[in-house]
Design a protein around this motif. Structure first.
Motif, PDB file in Angstrom:
ATOM      1  N   GLY A   1       0.830  -1.204   0.000  1.00  0.00           N
ATOM      2  CA  GLY A   1       0.000   0.000   0.000  1.00  0.00           C
ATOM      3  C   GLY A   1       0.864   1.252   0.000  1.00  0.00           C
ATOM      4  O   GLY A   1       0.607   2.202  -0.743  1.00  0.00           O
ATOM      5  N   LEU A   2       1.912   1.220   0.815  1.00  0.00           N
ATOM      6  CA  LEU A   2       2.818   2.369   0.904  1.00  0.00           C
ATOM      7  C   LEU A   2       3.521   2.595  -0.432  1.00  0.00           C
ATOM      8  O   LEU A   2       3.611   3.727  -0.921  1.00  0.00           O
ATOM      9  CB  LEU A   2       3.839   2.125   2.013  1.00  0.00           C
TER      10      LEU A   2
ATOM     11  N   LEU B   1       1.876   9.092  -6.154  1.00  0.00           N
ATOM     12  CA  LEU B   1       2.241  10.479  -5.872  1.00  0.00           C
ATOM     13  C   LEU B   1       3.400  10.950  -6.754  1.00  0.00           C
ATOM     14  O   LEU B   1       3.458  12.117  -7.137  1.00  0.00           O
ATOM     15  CB  LEU B   1       2.591  10.641  -4.386  1.00  0.00           C
ATOM     16  N   SER B   2       4.330  10.022  -7.077  1.00  0.00           N
ATOM     17  CA  SER B   2       5.446  10.403  -7.938  1.00  0.00           C
ATOM     18  C   SER B   2       4.938  10.859  -9.302  1.00  0.00           C
ATOM     19  O   SER B   2       5.471  11.799  -9.893  1.00  0.00           O
ATOM     20  CB  SER B   2       6.399   9.237  -8.155  1.00  0.00           C
TER      21      SER B   2
ATOM     22  N   GLY C   1       2.151  10.148   7.042  1.00  0.00           N
ATOM     23  CA  GLY C   1       2.974  11.310   6.699  1.00  0.00           C
ATOM     24  C   GLY C   1       2.960  11.582   5.203  1.00  0.00           C
ATOM     25  O   GLY C   1       2.771  12.718   4.755  1.00  0.00           O
ATOM     26  N   VAL C   2       3.149  10.496   4.429  1.00  0.00           N
ATOM     27  CA  VAL C   2       3.193  10.645   2.974  1.00  0.00           C
ATOM     28  C   VAL C   2       1.835  11.099   2.447  1.00  0.00           C
ATOM     29  O   VAL C   2       1.738  11.942   1.551  1.00  0.00           O
ATOM     30  CB  VAL C   2       3.627   9.313   2.320  1.00  0.00           C
ATOM     31  N   LEU C   3       0.794  10.562   3.033  1.00  0.00           N
ATOM     32  CA  LEU C   3      -0.561  10.927   2.627  1.00  0.00           C
ATOM     33  C   LEU C   3      -0.794  12.428   2.861  1.00  0.00           C
ATOM     34  O   LEU C   3      -1.276  13.141   1.978  1.00  0.00           O
ATOM     35  CB  LEU C   3      -1.552  10.105   3.451  1.00  0.00           C
TER      36      LEU C   3
ATOM     37  N   VAL D   1     -10.105  11.984   3.656  1.00  0.00           N
ATOM     38  CA  VAL D   1      -9.317  10.922   3.027  1.00  0.00           C
ATOM     39  C   VAL D   1      -8.579  10.101   4.078  1.00  0.00           C
ATOM     40  O   VAL D   1      -8.595   8.864   4.065  1.00  0.00           O
ATOM     41  CB  VAL D   1      -8.315  11.533   2.019  1.00  0.00           C
ATOM     42  N   LYS D   2      -7.943  10.799   5.028  1.00  0.00           N
ATOM     43  CA  LYS D   2      -7.187  10.099   6.059  1.00  0.00           C
ATOM     44  C   LYS D   2      -8.094   9.142   6.849  1.00  0.00           C
ATOM     45  O   LYS D   2      -7.743   7.989   7.109  1.00  0.00           O
ATOM     46  CB  LYS D   2      -6.568  11.120   7.019  1.00  0.00           C
TER      47      LYS D   2
END
Lengths: 318, 502
Positions: A24-25, A32-33, A281-283, A300-301
């Motif tokens: 998932g990560l 995102l990239s 954090g990335v989210l 979303v979170k």
């Protein structure tokens, strides 16, 4: 024999699930990239991980607490009070390291108080830490008179602002803490006791283990790590804020749950928590880069957390 | 001629290939109190659960008032006016007496859903006074004594016009005065024509209030007798009458020094003035019926509930045991009766479970020593023939027998002087049973003193050197293996010996 084969299958499935969080990560990273040019740059990533460290410390402590089947809602307030204490001492002219030490001890003691009330008083962790959350926040407001404390020493920057080999110090601190805590959970008798309590407290006690001591220690660790998080935050902001850390317990609990640790205790690992903290954090960072309004970010979170819990549930019923 | 209320014919039931009921018969007439007796595990509660629709039978017929019925759920049984008062009462403590009586059947103003409190109070009053009870229907149930709560359950059954009432050990938690009150109520229900099935281990009660008695043994029907035409001795014989074969490989071992001495052990309301001792190499069985105080005694010795009075001496050293760690340090190990709740960490591995009481032995400066942990686990798995894929398999996925071996293994690894085994072979198949018996022999030979709590008389007589029998927190019988007969043990266990003495 059939039961044994089935058990083996089950074990593989559990491993696959931890892998699932990691997948998932990675997916999040890839998406995102492509979606944002700014995401996959060294600067942005270092920045993301620096932000993650604040939550990660708290989440690491929360992992210990949740593994015993408990919960700690007071971490945000502990963060605020211990950073106020440290900042106040520094502003009063005390040496940096001594003030930090006293701040960390304050955090540990607040955690120990939670632990004593829970283990000796036989009270529900949720209620105890809900109460102390308010008490510690109130004490912070009393101590700071509701105003930020500034005028910190220059060398205090080593906690939140400094670099080591071009890596921000908070990330270094986080990696060190992670390594130490990983070893404690995985390779010490204390770690065994933590898992054992969450798995079956009665059987653990009957095996001659002082569940009271272990629990007090676990909440002390949670308090200490919240205080450590407070040091980093205070150093980065160059001041102690009386409202610092408000609602930080939520992200911490979410990281632990995302990492696959069961809220009923006994099952989970700190590696998962680290992955969970990185996901959150990335989210946050990704949604910022994509210019999603902060209102929608919360939605979303929340949904991501719910999906993770649903996955956790279907894993259990399988 | 009274009317036949209930007829159960050739009832059989199996749980995953284990036959727990085999062609059992039972019948009940209106206005009759019919006792159902048998050792623990004889199948009484399974039969009653079938009657109440909790379990469905595999074969056989149930006839209620002349009509063949299939009870597939408790509510169907309720519709047939069958009710059961369980040993653990089913009232909701935070609700009032009348709310409990009419739970789910509240009186309302028409179909408004608004509760007609006045009528509810009146009706509750009516049923309570029918039982001769002076309980205010608006009292919170939690404020009542156990005996009064039981009466409320009976009032509830009465309010449903119950015709068949099952009472499962109703006197177990009652005082003498409450028992008298209960028996008065039973007598008045008899007059009303209610048929009652009375389950109890107390022989004297059977002879006081029951008309007939049916005995079950190992899931089979043994016989039915009129109470007026039988005797305690006959019933006991019916309950235990089976042959002991060489299922028990007990070997004779020369006893060594005294390992455990217990003097005047008392736990308020549970244990009264207990004296006994066990020597090295000796296996002492603790027999008695459920609730006799055997598990309580084990828990006192292990520091779970410390004694109020009395002296415990282990290996001629007087010890003060207030919690399990102190018992372990004194050289005592307890294999608990309930391995799932008290013995094992089910999701954890075999090695993790075995290490739990031995963490000091498998670590150095607080760090787990993988080698030592593996070595210890390996040793125990070999010694006990634990069948698992590996030491890392979760205990929850093992069979009952292997789970039990893991519990024994974790305690064996502490090298105890005294090993207490509480129902060591419950829920364990015959093969694993034999292995556990062999292990007991082996340990006794190594000089371990063993206290075995067991409800299975053949096991008690087959595997012990001496037998202590408990009844209501007292030791009421003490036999050597040679003296003991099943009848003598049963007599002492039902308070028979006590009654003769007083």
């Amino acid at each position: 024999m059939q039961a044994e084969v089935k058990a083996n299958h089950k074990m593989k499935f559990v491993k696959f699930q931890s892998l699932g969080t990691l997948v998932g990560l990675l997916l999040l990273f890839i998406v995102l990239s492509f979606a944002s040019d700014n995401f996959l740059t060294v600067n942005n990533l270092l920045n993301v991980f620096r932000q993650i460290s604040i939550n990660a410390f708290i989440a690491f402590g929360m992992t210990f607490v949740i593994l015993t089947g408990g919960i700690d809602l007071s971490v945000g307030s502990i963060l605020a009070l211990s950073s106020a204490v440290t900042a106040g001492l520094m502003a009063g002219g005390m040496d940096t390291w001594l003030s930090v030490l006293i701040g960390l001890i304050t955090g540990g003691l607040m955690g120990a108080l939670n632990g004593v009330l829970i283990a000796k008083g036989r009270l529900a962790p949720f209620i105890v830490t809900l109460g102390t959350m308010t008490v510690f926040r109130g004490l912070t407001l009393v101590y700071t008179d509701g105003k930020p404390i500034t005028g910190l020493n220059d060398n205090f920057a080593i906690f939140g602002k400094g670099y080591f080999l071009q890596i921000p110090m908070p990330i270094i601190w986080m990696v060190v803490a992670f390594a130490v805590l990983y070893i404690i959970l995985k390779h010490t008798t204390f770690g065994r006791r933590v898992y054992a309590i969450g798995s079956n407290e009665e059987a653990t006690w009957l095996s001659g283990i002082s569940t009271t001591k272990v629990k007090i220690f676990v909440y002390s660790i949670s308090g200490l790590l919240a205080a450590m998080s407070g040091m980093i935050l205070t150093s980065r902001l160059d001041s102690a804020q009386p409202t610092a850390g408000t609602a930080y317990e939520m992200d911490a609990i979410a990281s632990v749950v995302l990492g696959g640790t069961s809220l009923s205790g006994g099952r989970g690992w700190i590696v998962g928590t680290l992955i969970g903290a990185i996901i959150i954090g990335v989210l946050n960072n990704g949604l910022n880069l994509l210019n999603v309004s902060s209102f929608y970010q919360q939605v979303v979170k929340g949904i991501v957390i719910l999906i993770a819990v649903l996955l956790d549930r279907s894993k259990k019923s399988n | 001629m009274t009317a036949q209320l209930l007829e159960m014919r050739d009832i059989s039931k199996s749980f995953s290939a284990v036959k727990v009921l085999d062609q059992v018969q039972f019948d009940l007439e209106a206005g009759e109190v019919h006792a159902l007796m048998g050792e623990n595990g004889a199948g009484k509660s399974t039969l009653m659960k079938i009657l109440n629709g909790v379990y469905t039978k595999d074969s056989g017929t149930v006839t209620v008032k002349g009509k063949v019925q299939d009870m597939n759920s408790p509510s169907e049984a309720q519709n047939l006016k069958i009710a059961m008062i369980h040993q653990e009462l089913n009232l909701i403590p935070h609700l009032t007496v009348m709310e409990n009586i009419f739970l789910g059947r509240e009186f309302t103003y028409g179909s408004t859903g608004l509760i007609h409190w006045k009528k509810m109070k009146q009706e509750a009053d009516r049923y309570l006074s029918q039982l001769g009870l002076q309980i205010d229907p608006t009292t919170l149930t939690s404020e009542l004594s156990v005996g009064q709560q039981q009466m409320v359950e009976i009032a509830k059954a009465l309010s449903m016009n119950t015709e068949i009432l099952v009472l499962d050990e109703p006197t177990a938690a009652l005082t003498n005065r409450e028992i008298d009150a209960l028996f008065d109520v039973i007598a008045s229900l008899k007059v009303k024509g209610v048929g009652m099935i009375y389950i109890s281990h107390r022989m004297e009660e059977i002879f006081r209030i029951c008309d007939r008695v049916t005995v079950m043994r190992d899931g089979k029907y043994v016989g039915t007798k009129r109470v007026s035409e039988t005797s305690m001795d006959e019933i006991v014989k019916m309950m235990v009458g089976r042959e002991i074969t060489d299922r028990f490989p007990k070997i004779d071992i020369e006893f060594g020094a005294e390992k455990l001495k217990v003097e005047g052990l008392t736990l308020k309301g549970k244990l009264h003035n207990i004296f006994f001792s066990i020597r090295a190499g000796e296996i002492v069985a603790l027999a008695g019926l459920m609730g006799a105080g055997r598990t309580e005694l084990a828990k006192v010795l292990f520091g779970v509930t410390p004694a109020d009075q009395g002296v415990i001496t282990v290996s001629s050293k007087q010890v003060n045991i207030r919690k399990p760690i102190e018992a372990i340090q004194a050289g005592i190990a307890l294999v608990t009766e309930d391995r799932k709740d008290e013995g094992l960490l089910l999701p954890m591995s075999v090695s993790h479970n075995i290490a739990l009481p031995n963490l000091l032995a498998v670590s150095k400066f607080g760090f787990m020593s993988k080698a030592r942990n593996e070595e210890l686990t390996d040793k125990m798995m070999k010694q006990l023939h634990i069948k698992a894929l590996s030491a890392n398999q979760s205990v929850g996925s093992l069979s009952g027998g292997n789970q039990q071996k893991v519990v024994i293994g974790k305690w064996l690894a502490t090298n105890p002087e005294l090993l207490i085994l509480d129902e060591p072979t419950r829920g364990v198949d015959i093969g694993a049973k034999k292995e556990i018996y062999d292990l007991m022999n082996q340990l006794a030979r190594q000089g371990v003193a063993i206290l075995m709590i067991s409800s299975e008389l053949p096991e008690v007589m087959g595997m012990s050197d001496r037998i202590l029998v408990m009844h209501e927190g007292r030791i009421t019988g003490h036999f050597t293996r040679e003296e003991a007969t099943q009848e003598k043990i049963m007599f002492a266990a039902t308070g028979g010996g006590n009654r003769d003495a007083s």
